[in-house]
Design a protein around this motif. Structure first.
Motif, short mmCIF file in Angstrom:
data_model
loop_
_atom_site.label_atom_id
_atom_site.label_comp_id
_atom_site.label_asym_id
_atom_site.label_seq_id
_atom_site.Cartn_x
_atom_site.Cartn_y
_atom_site.Cartn_z
N LYS A 1 5.70 66.02 21.45
CA LYS A 1 6.54 67.02 20.83
C LYS A 1 6.05 67.36 19.43
N ALA A 2 5.56 66.35 18.72
CA ALA A 2 5.11 66.55 17.34
C ALA A 2 3.60 66.74 17.30
N ALA B 1 -2.43 64.70 15.44
CA ALA B 1 -2.55 63.93 16.68
C ALA B 1 -3.77 64.39 17.47
N PRO B 2 -4.57 63.44 17.98
CA PRO B 2 -5.61 63.84 18.92
C PRO B 2 -4.97 64.42 20.17
N TYR B 3 -5.72 65.19 20.90
CA TYR B 3 -5.17 65.94 22.03
C TYR B 3 -4.46 65.03 23.03
#
Length: 256
Positions: free
Chosen positions: A169-170, A162-164
Motif C-alpha cells: 500500500k505504501a 520500497a523495492p518493487y
C-alpha cells in the motif's frame, strides 16, 4: 458578504484557522486514534470545501546518485465537506480512525505526523501539523530484542523507497540496520538489514539482507560485486517470540 470581504476571504486575509487536538500522541500501529478538530472563523465568512486529516511520513529516494526526501501520505481521511464558517465562529469536529499497520515507528530518522487542512477555494490552505510518537508493536519489539540479544547493535533506522517486490500500500519500507558488536556473528557479518512488514496485528513477514564479511581474495571480489549479500524471508507471529532468538541464530548461521 460584500465583494470586498469576499476578496479578503479568497486570498486568506482574516481567514479561518484549524487546530487538531489528539487524545494522546503516544500510539501503536493498528491502534484507534481519537481527537477533535477545532475550526475558528477569521474576520470574514468563508466557505470550506473540505476538511481532512492525513497521516504522513518522509522517505528517501535516489536519483542520479543523489539522495532526497519526499513526503508520503499513509492515510487520508475526509472529515467534512461543503460548509460555511462565519466570522469568529468556533466549530469542533470529533474524529476517530485506525492507524494503519504499515505506519513506521518513531525511531532514528523516521517521523510521523497528522496534518489537518481546510480546503478553501482560491485561498492558501490553512493547516496544522501534530507529531505522533509511534511505538513498536509487541511483535516488532520482540523481533528487535531478539536480534540485539544475538550481539547486534541497531545502527540506523530510516524509511526508504520500497523495492518493487516489497511494494504494498505504501511506496516505502522502514529499514532497520544492525551491526554485530559481540557474539558469534562478530567478524562473520558486516551488517544485517531488516524490513518488518506486518500482515496482521499478530503476524509479520521479515525480510533480511545478510551482508557477509569478506574473507580472502574471493571474498573481496564478491564484496566488490555485491555478491556477498543474501536476501532471506521469514514469517513470524507473536507465538514465536519465546523461541525467536534461537530461530534467528540458526537462520543467520546458514548465511554467515
Amino acid at each position: 458578504m460584500s465583494f470586498f470581504n469576499k476578496v479578503l476571504a479568497s486570498v486568506g486575509i482574516g481567514a479561518a484557522t484549524v487546530d487538531t487536538k489528539l487524545e494522546k500522541d503516544r500510539v501503536f500501529p493498528g491502534e484507534e486514534i481519537k481527537g477533535v478538530v477545532e475550526i475558528r472563523g477569521g474576520n470574514v465568512e468563508q466557505q470550506i470545501d473540505d476538511i481532512y486529516l492525513s497521516v504522513n511520513t518522509q522517505y528517501s529516494k535516489e536519483s542520479d546518485d543523489k539522495k532526497y526526501y519526499v513526503t508520503a501520505a499513509i492515510e487520508r481521511i475526509r472529515l467534512a465537506s461543503g460548509f460555511t464558517v462565519t466570522a469568529k465562529e468556533t466549530r469542533e469536529i470529533p474524529f476517530s480512525f485506525r492507524l494503519p499497520l504499515e505506519t513506521p515507528v518513531s525511531m532514528g530518522k523516521a517521523k510521523v505526523w497528522v496534518a489537518t487542512g481546510l480546503d478553501i477555494k482560491n485561498a492558501v490552505d490553512p493547516s496544522d501539523k501534530d507529531y505522533l510518537n509511534v511505538k513498536p508493536s509487541a511483535l516488532l519489539d520482540g523481533v528487535l530484542n531478539s536480534i540485539t540479544s544475538l550481539g547486534f547493535r541497531l545502527r540506523e533506522v530510516e524509511c526508504e523507497q520500497a523495492p518493487y517486490h516489497l511494494r504494498g500500500k505504501a511506496p516505502f519500507v522502514q529499514e532497520f540496520e544492525f551491526v554485530p558488536t559481540s557474539g558469534v556473528f562478530r567478524g562473520r557479518l558486516d551488517e544485517l538489514e531488516l524490513v518488518f512488514l506486518p500482515t496482521s496485528n499478530n503476524t509479520a513477514d521479515l525480510y533480511f539482507q545478510v551482508d557477509r564479511k569478506a574473507r580472502g581474495l574471493g571474498g573481496f571480489l564478491a564484496e566488490a560485486l555485491e555478491m556477498d549479500e543474501t536476501n532471506v524471508r521469514l514469517s513470524v507471529s507473536t507465538g514465536d517470540l519465546a523461541t525467536l532468538p534461537q530461530s534467528l541464530r540458526s537462520l543467520l548461521q546458514k548465511y554467515s
